[in-house]
Design a protein around this motif. Sequence first.
Motif, PDB file in Angstrom:
ATOM      1  N   ARG A  60       0.928  -1.041   0.310  1.00  0.00           N
ATOM      2  CA  ARG A  60      -0.141  -0.177   0.419  1.00  0.00           C
ATOM      3  C   ARG A  60       0.841   1.209   0.074  1.00  0.00           C
ATOM      4  N   GLN A 112       2.739   1.489  -3.924  1.00  0.00           N
ATOM      5  CA  GLN A 112       1.431   2.278  -4.549  1.00  0.00           C
ATOM      6  C   GLN A 112       1.563   3.417  -4.170  1.00  0.00           C
ATOM      7  N   ALA A 113       1.355   4.613  -3.078  1.00  0.00           N
ATOM      8  CA  ALA A 113       1.336   5.478  -2.715  1.00  0.00           C
ATOM      9  C   ALA A 113       2.854   6.141  -3.011  1.00  0.00           C
ATOM     10  N   THR A 131       0.694  14.363  -8.701  1.00  0.00           N
ATOM     11  CA  THR A 131       1.392  15.027  -7.797  1.00  0.00           C
ATOM     12  C   THR A 131       2.492  17.029  -7.943  1.00  0.00           C
ATOM     13  N   THR A 136      -2.038  16.063  -4.271  1.00  0.00           N
ATOM     14  CA  THR A 136      -2.138  14.768  -5.444  1.00  0.00           C
ATOM     15  C   THR A 136      -3.665  14.400  -5.016  1.00  0.00           C
ATOM     16  N   VAL A 147      -3.260   9.596   1.509  1.00  0.00           N
ATOM     17  CA  VAL A 147      -2.310   8.494   0.985  1.00  0.00           C
ATOM     18  C   VAL A 147      -1.447   8.063   3.017  1.00  0.00           C
ATOM     19  N   ALA A 192       4.127   7.459   2.953  1.00  0.00           N
ATOM     20  CA  ALA A 192       4.394   8.137   1.927  1.00  0.00           C
ATOM     21  C   ALA A 192       4.050   9.092   1.244  1.00  0.00           C
ATOM     22  N   TYR A 223      -5.778  17.840  -1.201  1.00  0.00           N
ATOM     23  CA  TYR A 223      -6.395  16.644  -2.309  1.00  0.00           C
ATOM     24  C   TYR A 223      -7.517  16.980  -2.775  1.00  0.00           C
ATOM     25  N   ASP A 240      -5.364   8.266   5.196  1.00  0.00           N
ATOM     26  CA  ASP A 240      -6.493   7.527   3.992  1.00  0.00           C
ATOM     27  C   ASP A 240      -6.886   7.100   4.712  1.00  0.00           C
TER      28      ASP A 240
END
Length: 351
Positions: free
Chosen positions: A181, A184-185, A194, A209, A213, A217, A232, A306
């Motif tokens: 996870r 990926q972030a 971003t 972004t 996240v 990250a 965000y 998140d």
Amino acid sequence: MRKFVPFGELRRQPTIVVDSTGLGAALTLAHWRGAATPLHLRDDTSAGSCLRALHQPATPGLAAEAVTANHFDIDGFIGVWALLNPELALAHEALLRLVAALGDFREIDWQNPLANQALQLVCWLNAEEKARFYEPFGAPARRRREDEASAEKFAWFLPRFAEVLRHSEAGRTAWQPEYARVQQAVAVLQGPLTQRANYPEIGLVVVRTPAPVPYYALFGPTAGFDYVLSLYDGQRYELECKYTTWIDLESRPTLPRLPLAALATRLNELEKSNYRWAADGLTDTGPLLRLAGRPLTKAERYADPDGRPIYASSLAASAVEAEVVAYLRQGYLGVQPKKYWTWAEVRGVGQ
């Protein structure tokens, strides 16, 4: 041969106190503001102070055979484990320093060749802690005292950490989900969706972004900065004052954190949604400024962005960024960065 003892047994024998403070300690190795850590052993992390001490075995108090901490977190655990396993700790010092900093500050240089292994170890500690015990800051919700309940975590992790340190694959089942996870972030944050703006004179990083996240990250590449403003999609925002201004950071001078309540008041004058801006107190380990729905618990605030609700504002991202920058610039007029701020000095700047 050193051993871990619960914090309540601190005064029963000469005891080294890690990532905590306590009356009667034979030696304190903590980065907490005002802790009695010897000057030559001060470090950004408490684990770093423990590793420094291992290089100086004649340090007064280091001969104590008992080691304790009043809570369990990654930095404190690494420090305690290092004192109990000095040879193995020094052999892996660079990696352990990365683990402690990632655990406490959520900062890491992803270009470091040890970064992936550090992330795996942190994710293993997180996963096993949550699966077998309770999440960080979760003891009060279970009507338990952290200084007592955390001893069970130390008892489980201390004899098991060495195997995963030597062979991270041994813990893959536990660390893989969070590790994937975060990776990926990181890819999203390093990608074209971003944008990042740095304001070094006020210690602020602004990250635009698409979606929230994990902290590893988000904060990973923010070393040297003490505020992170996350913008965000959907006009969702959070400003966080990092833990780096709660402790005595050794590696660089910092500006003192400012109280965010006045900034919340200013944003509320502009806000047209049904939510109101609210800020955590100055001495919280990581104060958040955000639109408030239901109050978040300390465990929720410590958990990843998140994993908590972030509400839509009526304000444009550029307007929020401008207000944050203006507030910090005004608050720091005439203030010079330095090391070892006292809480009295911090409060004085914010008045």
